[in-house]
Write a protein that holds these residues in place. Structure first.
Motif, PDB file in Angstrom:
ATOM      1  N   PRO A 165     -30.066  24.241  43.743  1.00 48.35           N
ATOM      2  CA  PRO A 165     -29.153  24.662  42.672  1.00 48.35           C
ATOM      3  C   PRO A 165     -27.985  25.453  43.264  1.00 48.35           C
ATOM      4  O   PRO A 165     -28.170  26.287  44.140  1.00 48.35           O
ATOM      5  N   SER A 166     -26.795  25.142  42.802  1.00 43.96           N
ATOM      6  CA  SER A 166     -25.626  25.842  43.340  1.00 43.96           C
ATOM      7  C   SER A 166     -24.631  26.033  42.211  1.00 43.96           C
ATOM      8  O   SER A 166     -24.707  25.360  41.195  1.00 43.96           O
ATOM      9  N   ASP A 167     -23.697  26.951  42.391  1.00 45.38           N
ATOM     10  CA  ASP A 167     -22.705  27.083  41.328  1.00 45.38           C
ATOM     11  C   ASP A 167     -21.709  25.932  41.438  1.00 45.38           C
ATOM     12  O   ASP A 167     -21.652  25.214  42.434  1.00 45.38           O
ATOM     13  N   VAL A 168     -20.940  25.774  40.388  1.00 44.64           N
ATOM     14  CA  VAL A 168     -20.071  24.599  40.285  1.00 44.64           C
ATOM     15  C   VAL A 168     -19.056  24.549  41.426  1.00 44.64           C
ATOM     16  O   VAL A 168     -18.670  23.490  41.894  1.00 44.64           O
ATOM     17  N   LYS A 169     -18.649  25.723  41.890  1.00 43.43           N
ATOM     18  CA  LYS A 169     -17.617  25.750  42.940  1.00 43.43           C
ATOM     19  C   LYS A 169     -18.174  25.288  44.283  1.00 43.43           C
ATOM     20  O   LYS A 169     -17.445  24.806  45.120  1.00 43.43           O
ATOM     21  N   ASP A 170     -19.473  25.481  44.468  1.00 48.27           N
ATOM     22  CA  ASP A 170     -20.042  25.067  45.752  1.00 48.27           C
ATOM     23  C   ASP A 170     -20.925  23.842  45.565  1.00 48.27           C
ATOM     24  O   ASP A 170     -22.106  23.944  45.319  1.00 48.27           O
ATOM     25  N   ASP A 171     -20.314  22.689  45.689  1.00 55.34           N
ATOM     26  CA  ASP A 171     -21.120  21.472  45.559  1.00 55.34           C
ATOM     27  C   ASP A 171     -21.208  20.761  46.907  1.00 55.34           C
ATOM     28  O   ASP A 171     -21.276  19.549  46.984  1.00 55.34           O
ATOM     29  N   SER A 172     -21.255  21.552  47.986  1.00 57.55           N
ATOM     30  CA  SER A 172     -21.183  20.962  49.320  1.00 57.55           C
ATOM     31  C   SER A 172     -22.388  20.072  49.643  1.00 57.55           C
ATOM     32  O   SER A 172     -22.251  19.088  50.361  1.00 57.55           O
ATOM     33  N   SER A 173     -23.570  20.386  49.099  1.00 51.34           N
ATOM     34  CA  SER A 173     -24.724  19.525  49.384  1.00 51.34           C
ATOM     35  C   SER A 173     -24.525  18.147  48.761  1.00 51.34           C
ATOM     36  O   SER A 173     -24.848  17.125  49.373  1.00 51.34           O
ATOM     37  N   PHE A 174     -23.999  18.130  47.553  1.00 51.00           N
ATOM     38  CA  PHE A 174     -23.719  16.854  46.893  1.00 51.00           C
ATOM     39  C   PHE A 174     -22.656  16.084  47.685  1.00 51.00           C
ATOM     40  O   PHE A 174     -22.752  14.876  47.860  1.00 51.00           O
ATOM     41  N   ARG A 175     -21.651  16.820  48.147  1.00 45.57           N
ATOM     42  CA  ARG A 175     -20.581  16.183  48.903  1.00 45.57           C
ATOM     43  C   ARG A 175     -21.106  15.594  50.215  1.00 45.57           C
ATOM     44  O   ARG A 175     -20.767  14.469  50.587  1.00 45.57           O
ATOM     45  N   GLN A 176     -21.971  16.333  50.890  1.00 51.32           N
ATOM     46  CA  GLN A 176     -22.550  15.817  52.141  1.00 51.32           C
ATOM     47  C   GLN A 176     -23.365  14.549  51.905  1.00 51.32           C
ATOM     48  O   GLN A 176     -23.348  13.620  52.708  1.00 51.32           O
ATOM     49  N   MET A 177     -24.102  14.529  50.805  1.00 45.65           N
ATOM     50  CA  MET A 177     -24.886  13.330  50.461  1.00 45.65           C
ATOM     51  C   MET A 177     -23.961  12.130  50.252  1.00 45.65           C
ATOM     52  O   MET A 177     -24.241  11.023  50.702  1.00 45.65           O
ATOM     53  N   HIS A 178     -22.848  12.386  49.552  1.00 45.32           N
ATOM     54  CA  HIS A 178     -21.915  11.290  49.280  1.00 45.32           C
ATOM     55  C   HIS A 178     -21.320  10.753  50.580  1.00 45.32           C
ATOM     56  O   HIS A 178     -21.206   9.536  50.776  1.00 45.32           O
ATOM     57  N   GLU A 179     -20.980  11.662  51.496  1.00 41.76           N
ATOM     58  CA  GLU A 179     -20.403  11.238  52.774  1.00 41.76           C
ATOM     59  C   GLU A 179     -21.395  10.406  53.589  1.00 41.76           C
ATOM     60  O   GLU A 179     -21.048   9.372  54.158  1.00 41.76           O
ATOM     61  N   LEU A 180     -22.634  10.882  53.617  1.00 43.72           N
ATOM     62  CA  LEU A 180     -23.665  10.169  54.366  1.00 43.72           C
ATOM     63  C   LEU A 180     -23.915   8.780  53.760  1.00 43.72           C
ATOM     64  O   LEU A 180     -24.018   7.772  54.471  1.00 43.72           O
TER      65      LEU A 180
END
Ligand code: PLP
Length: 226
Positions: A165-180
């Motif tokens: 769980p992360s706040d809306v401003k930090d969606d870096s885990s989701f972004r990393q998944m998308h990149e991978l």
């Protein structure tokens, strides 16, 4: 609790977020996560047109699959997998989202009934390196994918994650998944690669903003689990 209303509201939320993310809503598949909820609730949603259902616990799932065997439901296994559970999963599910080691994929391929189509499989990634969660490390995904894609009764569809769980401003885990996901999609070795499974009731928006095309929603459709 009106399940049909909840389903419509969730569909509406997906639709709105797709617009905000400049994506096509019909390309995002809603998986209704029915763990700890009875077959009668699944049936009610089925009557409203829902077809994809996700289950975490094998015995509970098998009971419901049996009770609903005359429905054309697409069953997705989304729980942790022990080796002694693979045969029943291979026999009763069309999708499995939570594979994080080759041995499990091999068993699913070997145990898939000859007359059934290949089982659809996603590799689970432990994107935030959490000790409490299953999933392979990001750096090991490609090696595992290359081994799994050779298995005869497996259709390797993509990646799954449960980002912290992360706040809306930090969606870096989701972004990393998308990149991978996109990096592997650009390789020609994975002909069926089309699925990024992430997003639950609390983080549906972040997931869709970052390319998810299966979202797994439990609480917002079925209500709280006991
Ligand atoms: C339970 C579960 C979900 C659904 O979570 P909600 O917060 O109830 O929407 C999604 N994915 C997995 C893997 C789950 O175990």
């Amino acid at each position: 609790m009106n399940l049909a209303d909840n389903l419509r509201q969730t569909q509406q939320r997906i639709h709105q977020q797709a617009i905000d993310a400049k994506r096509i809503a019909s390309e995002i598949r809603l998986l209704a996560v029915s763990k700890k909820h009875p077959a009668s609730s699944i049936d009610a949603l089925y009557q409203s047109g829902q077809r994809d259902f996700g289950e975490n616990y094998l015995q509970e799932a098998l009971d419901k699959i049996n009770a609903l065997k005359h429905h054309s439901i697409v069953w997705h296994f989304i729980g942790p997998i022990q080796s002694n559970k693979t045969r029943a999963i291979a026999e009763h599910f069309q999708w499995v989202h939570t594979v994080d080691r080759l041995k499990i994929a091999q068993r699913l391929s070997d145990q898939r009934p000859q007359e059934s189509e290949a089982i659809n499989l996603c590799i689970q990634v432990n994107i935030d390196h959490e000790a409490s969660k299953s999933g392979v490390d990001k750096n090991q995904v490609l090696t595992l994918a290359r081994a799994i894609v050779t298995l005869p009764k497996i259709k390797l569809r993509g990646l799954m994650a449960i980002p912290r769980p992360s706040d809306v401003k930090d969606d870096s885990s989701f972004r990393q998944m998308h990149e991978l996901y996109a990096e592997i999609a650009s390789m020609s070795e994975f002909p069926h690669w089309d699925t990024l499974s992430m997003g639950m009731s609390a983080d549906l928006e972040q997931a869709i903003a970052n390319g998810a095309n299966i979202v797994r929603i439990g609480t917002d459709i079925f209500g709280p689990r006991s």
